[in-house]
Design an enzyme around this catalytic site. Structure first.
Site, short mmCIF file in Angstrom:
data_model
loop_
_atom_site.label_atom_id
_atom_site.label_comp_id
_atom_site.label_asym_id
_atom_site.label_seq_id
_atom_site.Cartn_x
_atom_site.Cartn_y
_atom_site.Cartn_z
N THR A 22 44.54 42.78 33.12
CA THR A 22 44.43 42.00 34.36
C THR A 22 43.11 41.22 34.45
OG1 THR A 22 43.57 43.98 35.43
CG2 THR A 22 45.92 43.51 35.73
N GLY A 28 51.09 38.83 30.18
CA GLY A 28 50.37 38.23 31.29
C GLY A 28 51.31 37.35 32.09
N GLY A 80 55.16 43.68 32.58
CA GLY A 80 54.53 44.65 33.46
C GLY A 80 54.98 44.47 34.89
N THR A 81 54.31 43.57 35.59
CA THR A 81 54.63 43.32 36.99
C THR A 81 56.11 42.98 37.17
OG1 THR A 81 52.37 42.51 37.26
CG2 THR A 81 53.90 41.97 39.02
N ASN A 115 42.79 51.66 25.82
CA ASN A 115 42.54 50.87 27.02
C ASN A 115 41.04 50.63 27.16
OD1 ASN A 115 42.21 49.78 29.53
ND2 ASN A 115 43.55 51.23 30.60
N CYS A 166 40.59 48.09 31.38
CA CYS A 166 40.90 48.28 32.81
C CYS A 166 39.66 47.98 33.64
CB CYS A 166 41.35 49.72 33.04
SG CYS A 166 41.50 50.15 34.78
N ASN A 177 45.65 44.74 41.90
CA ASN A 177 45.76 46.20 41.96
C ASN A 177 44.44 46.88 41.67
OD1 ASN A 177 45.63 48.06 39.39
ND2 ASN A 177 46.53 46.15 38.65
N SER A 178 44.25 48.02 42.33
CA SER A 178 43.08 48.84 42.06
C SER A 178 43.57 50.29 42.01
CB SER A 178 42.04 48.65 43.17
OG SER A 178 40.96 49.55 42.98
N ILE A 179 44.42 50.57 41.03
CA ILE A 179 45.00 51.91 40.95
C ILE A 179 43.95 52.91 40.48
CG2 ILE A 179 46.85 53.32 39.98
CD1 ILE A 179 47.91 50.98 41.64
#
Lengths: 305, 257
Positions: free
Chosen positions: A197, A247, A269-270, A131, A134, A72-74
């Site tokens: 991630t 994870g 999460g995922t 955070n 990220c 992901n690259s949100i």
């Protein structure tokens, strides 16, 4: 909701009704999908990272499935502090018994401190998660987490102005995550959460260029579980403060692996995207595990060192 | 929206590579809005990891239909599933086509424009408008006769239907945008197809509301991951909207293509 005392845990001063937390970035702000996932089933929910100003996020494409994983690259798309306070936070008044952890981000150390200082006065918020990991933004986050001086300044600053527990979210992309874990503990972190991630990449062979505009993206999902588990295990044997492990956790067995590795709680999460019922499966599964193995409380699970 | 384990009531190949899949839905389907979609988990295992989104083609009381083309790993596996097997489904999702009376009540009848597999998204929309006793004009474009996957279904509806194929092997020769009326100022357009088709519609019909159904790569499909975004203009600002939750249908006037 019925109290499950077998699953009640504490992470320092933070008391959770069960050790399963919704990971940041995977559950919005916690109120959007009540039809599908009942927020109050979680021990805690970690919000999407809030920055002082609203952020658009990265230019698409933002997602790519891999074998057993998701890149992901949100880019921290979020409504910003003001909208969070006015529109999101009031909705949490109606949700009792689930801890609210607000994930905080920024371009600079000062921005993090500013956000925490302002949010600290809201009683409904139970903790902050900083955070610093990220990989999808150019400034702040990973850049701060990878720099000892910046990390010290951040933690000292946040602890000075914020009375709530401070969780630091660590990245597997740090040069030495155990070292960063120790510094975080030394500079005042109450709890650690890991891992964010893993940095990865994909190339579009038809277009002859990187798939993501930022070239890199973050990998999550079951593919990373063995890697994440090893890191959680190592950090748990390095620090004295509680660790939230995550994870690639998809089910009860995975959760137990992280708890046995020394984590005090786990984050999913995922898994929330793949199967919204995951939270039910895991809380029921952990309860059954305790009963079957005559364990009074899940915190007494055997830790493998 | 709900998550249900749905029995496959029927799966058949309409034409090579195109499949008609009817799934049981315990709660009534009457709440499904044309233009909405579902997210289907292909296997019980984590391979493939993500669900796949499919537009709703048609509904019955306790079942709904998706029509899809096999384009990759997920759809290949889905096409091998048999009647009687079960699929984990989340739906209905998204906002659907705007079928409010004030949109439909124009001097001229509504126009539906479908490009390729996009045509599937418009079928239930057509049925719904017809049920309000309004006539519609339908224009569908395909590559060639091999791709006319839903011709029979469309012919079963009493609609003014015009087909174009790129090679002229059926209907008129050209793209669907080549067969549209010159002026649609007094109508409304519902569209689904490639982005190039949307660009063409937007440039040609400046005075007409065009409600277009978009698709973008999705992870969750229900609004929590922020992955499936497109850029729109709102309050004079450029922002990202989620195709799964704010869409998939957007008024083309607002979309930055």
């Amino acid at each position: 909701m019925e109290q499950k005392s077998r699953l009640e845990i504490s992470l320092k001063s933070l008391r959770l009704k069960n050790p399963v937390i919704a990971a940041s970035g995977t559950f919005g702000y916690g109120d959007e999908v009540q039809d599908l996932i009942n927020v109050s089933k979680f021990g805690a929910v970690t919000t999407k990272t809030i920055t002082y100003e609203p952020r658009l996020g990265n230019e698409p494409p933002r997602l790519l499935e891999t074998c057993g994983g998701l890149l992901n690259s949100i880019g921290l798309q979020n409504v910003g502090l003001e909208a969070f306070i006015n529109d999101v936070l009031p909705k949490w008044d109606g949700i009792e018994n689930t801890c609210l952890i607000v994930s905080v981000g920024g371009d600079t150390v000062e921005e993090y401190i500013r956000v925490c200082k302002i949010l600290d006065k809201f009683k409904r918020i139970d903790a902050f998660e900083l955070n610093i990991s990220c990989p999808n933004v150019k400034k702040g986050c990973l850049a701060i987490g990878s720099n000892k001086k910046a990390l010290k300044k951040l933690l000292k600053g946040v602890k000075k102005y914020a009375g709530k527990p401070v969780i630091v979210k660590l990245s597997p992309n740090f040069r030495d995550i155990k070292e960063t874990a120790l510094y975080s503990q030394k500079f005042g972190a109450d709890i650690l959460s890991l891992v964010n991630t893993f940095i990865g990449m994909s190339i579009d062979v038809d277009k002859g260029y990187y798939y993501f505009k930022n070239k890199i993206a973050g990998l999550s999902g079951p593919a990373i579980k063995p890697l994440a588990l090893k890191i959680v295990h190592d950090v748990c044997s390095t620090v004295n403060i509680p660790v939230i492990g995550m994870g690639g956790i998809m089910n009860t067995k995975h959760s137990l692996e992280f708890l046995m590795a020394g984590a005090g709680a786990v984050s999913i999460g995922t898994a929330n995207f793949i199967n919204p019922k995951t939270i039910d499966h895991i809380t029921n599964g952990l309860e059954e595990y305790c009963i079957k193995n005559n364990i009074e409380n899940i915190s007494m699970v055997k830790i493998i060192k | 929206m709900k998550q249900e384990l749905c029995k496959i009531l029927e799966q058949r190949e309409l034409c090579p590579g195109y499949f008609y899949l009817r799934l049981n839905w315990e709660t009534t389907c009457s709440e499904f809005i044309p233009g909405q979609f579902v997210e289907i988990k292909i296997n019980e295992s984590n391979d493939p990891l993500l669900r796949r989104p499919f537009s709703i083609f048609d509904i019955y009381e306790n079942s709904f239909v998706v029509v899809y083309r096999v384009i990759g790993y997920g759809t290949t596996l889905l096409s091998k599933k048999k009647q009687g097997e079960y699929l984990d489904v989340i739906g209905p999702l998204g906002n659907g086509y705007n079928l409010e009376e004030e949109k439909l009540k124009k001097e001229e009848s509504p126009v539906l424009v479908g490009g390729g597999t996009g045509s599937a998204s418009l079928y239930y929309c057509a049925k719904k408008i017809i049920s309000k006793e309004k006539s519609i004009r339908v224009f569908l474009g395909f590559k060639n006769t091999d791709d006319l996957f839903c011709l029979k279904e469309w012919n079963n509806l009493s609609v003014d239907l015009t087909i174009a194929t790129e090679d002229g092997s059926y209907g008129k020769k050209g793209f669907v945008t080549d067969i549209l009326p010159l002026n649609l100022d007094n109508s409304v357009i519902y569209a689904c197809g490639p982005k190039e088709m949307f660009k063409s519609l937007r440039n040609r019909y400046l005075q007409t509301d065009v409600f277009a159904s978009f698709e973008e790569y999705m992870a969750c499909g229900f609004g929590i991951c922020c992955g499936c975004v497109i850029k729109v203009i709102e309050n004079n600002q450029e922002i990202y909207k989620k195709v799964c939750k704010d869409g998939p249908v957007f008024n083309l006037q607002n979309v930055i293509l």
